[in-house]
Design a protein around this motif. Structure first.
Motif, short mmCIF file in Angstrom:
data_model
loop_
_atom_site.label_atom_id
_atom_site.label_comp_id
_atom_site.label_asym_id
_atom_site.label_seq_id
_atom_site.Cartn_x
_atom_site.Cartn_y
_atom_site.Cartn_z
N LEU A 47 1.09 8.49 -8.34
CA LEU A 47 0.19 7.57 -9.03
C LEU A 47 0.91 6.25 -9.26
O LEU A 47 2.04 6.24 -9.73
CB LEU A 47 -0.24 8.15 -10.38
CG LEU A 47 -0.80 9.57 -10.35
CD1 LEU A 47 -0.89 10.13 -11.75
CD2 LEU A 47 -2.16 9.57 -9.69
N GLY A 48 0.26 5.14 -8.95
CA GLY A 48 0.87 3.84 -9.20
C GLY A 48 0.39 2.82 -8.20
O GLY A 48 -0.64 2.96 -7.57
N GLY A 49 1.18 1.77 -8.05
CA GLY A 49 0.82 0.73 -7.10
C GLY A 49 1.51 -0.57 -7.41
O GLY A 49 2.35 -0.65 -8.31
N GLY A 50 1.16 -1.58 -6.66
CA GLY A 50 1.75 -2.91 -6.83
C GLY A 50 0.71 -3.90 -7.33
O GLY A 50 0.59 -4.16 -8.50
N SER A 51 -0.11 -4.41 -6.41
CA SER A 51 -1.12 -5.40 -6.78
C SER A 51 -2.41 -4.74 -7.26
O SER A 51 -3.32 -5.42 -7.69
CB SER A 51 -1.42 -6.30 -5.58
OG SER A 51 -1.84 -5.53 -4.49
N GLY A 52 -2.49 -3.44 -7.21
CA GLY A 52 -3.64 -2.69 -7.68
C GLY A 52 -3.18 -1.32 -8.12
O GLY A 52 -2.01 -1.11 -8.41
N PHE A 53 -4.08 -0.35 -8.15
CA PHE A 53 -3.72 1.01 -8.52
C PHE A 53 -4.05 1.92 -7.37
O PHE A 53 -5.09 1.78 -6.72
CB PHE A 53 -4.46 1.46 -9.77
CG PHE A 53 -4.04 2.82 -10.24
CD1 PHE A 53 -2.84 2.99 -10.90
CD2 PHE A 53 -4.82 3.94 -9.98
CE1 PHE A 53 -2.43 4.26 -11.32
CE2 PHE A 53 -4.42 5.19 -10.39
CZ PHE A 53 -3.23 5.35 -11.06
N GLY A 54 -3.17 2.90 -7.11
CA GLY A 54 -3.40 3.84 -6.03
C GLY A 54 -3.09 5.26 -6.45
O GLY A 54 -2.32 5.50 -7.37
N THR A 55 -3.71 6.19 -5.76
CA THR A 55 -3.46 7.61 -5.94
C THR A 55 -3.28 8.23 -4.56
O THR A 55 -4.07 7.97 -3.66
CB THR A 55 -4.66 8.29 -6.65
OG1 THR A 55 -4.89 7.63 -7.88
CG2 THR A 55 -4.37 9.75 -6.90
N ASN A 86 -8.31 -5.94 -6.78
CA ASN A 86 -9.39 -6.89 -7.10
C ASN A 86 -10.10 -7.38 -5.84
O ASN A 86 -11.28 -7.70 -5.88
CB ASN A 86 -8.86 -8.09 -7.87
CG ASN A 86 -8.42 -7.72 -9.26
OD1 ASN A 86 -8.90 -6.75 -9.84
ND2 ASN A 86 -7.49 -8.47 -9.80
N ASN A 87 -9.38 -7.44 -4.72
CA ASN A 87 -9.95 -7.99 -3.49
C ASN A 87 -10.43 -6.93 -2.50
O ASN A 87 -11.23 -7.22 -1.62
CB ASN A 87 -8.91 -8.87 -2.78
CG ASN A 87 -8.48 -10.03 -3.65
OD1 ASN A 87 -9.29 -10.60 -4.37
ND2 ASN A 87 -7.20 -10.36 -3.59
N ALA A 133 -8.26 -1.57 4.94
CA ALA A 133 -8.69 -2.21 3.70
C ALA A 133 -10.13 -2.66 3.85
O ALA A 133 -10.48 -3.31 4.83
CB ALA A 133 -7.79 -3.41 3.40
N ASP A 134 -10.96 -2.30 2.88
CA ASP A 134 -12.37 -2.70 2.86
C ASP A 134 -12.50 -3.80 1.81
O ASP A 134 -12.49 -3.52 0.60
CB ASP A 134 -13.23 -1.49 2.52
CG ASP A 134 -14.72 -1.80 2.52
OD1 ASP A 134 -15.11 -2.87 3.02
OD2 ASP A 134 -15.49 -0.97 2.00
#
Length: 156
Positions: free
Chosen positions: A32-40, A64-65, A98-99
């Protein structure tokens, strides 16, 4: 980012002369985590011997994008710190899609490195904190991203 890359390379070179303890054969769980957003991510680790393992991750990202899906794989050298603590480092690669919010889709490749620390409990639980530096290619995401993650895995 050049500083992060330099530190990663120095740590990788210094890691070559250290011995490691025995690893569990398999571990599966979540990152769990991320850089510019959140990821799982669903994460699987497979020991190759007492000092090396492979890690494969499949997950989603939220930004956000864009929203995305990403698959990565890492080769890791694992070294003991103290008692049940280890640290690990290694190179990896991945791909994904990426969508973007404006309905564009973008396929990408990445190359990177991962460094982290982990604790293996007396029961089959492995907790880890790691940092992944990823260089993206062939997409609107071109460039470096630094991600931080918490991993929770069942060892067997």
């Amino acid at each position: 980012m050049k500083t992060y890359l330099s530190i990663f390379c120095l740590a990788l070179c210094g890691a070559m002369g250290v011995n490691a303890q025995q690893l569990s054969n398999n571990a599966i769980g979540l990152r769990l985590g991320g850089g510019s957003g959140f990821g799982t991510e669903i994460s699987y680790q497979r020991a190759l011997n007492g000092t090396n393992r492979l890690e494969a991750n499949l997950g989603i990202e939220d930004n956000n994008n864009f929203d995305g899906i990403k698959a990565t794989g890492f080769y890791q050298w694992v070294y003991p710190l103290e008692d049940r603590f280890n640290w690990y480092i290694g190179p990896g690669a991945g791909l994904g899609n990426a969508d973007y919010k404006n309905d564009d889709n973008d396929f990408f490749f990445l190359a990177g490195g991962q460094a982290g620390i982990e604790y293996s409990f007396d029961f089959p639980l492995l907790l880890s904190l790691d940092s992944t530096l990823e260089q993206y290619f062939g997409s609107r995401r071109d460039g470096l991203e630094l991600n931080f993650s918490l991993g929770v895995r069942y060892q067997f």
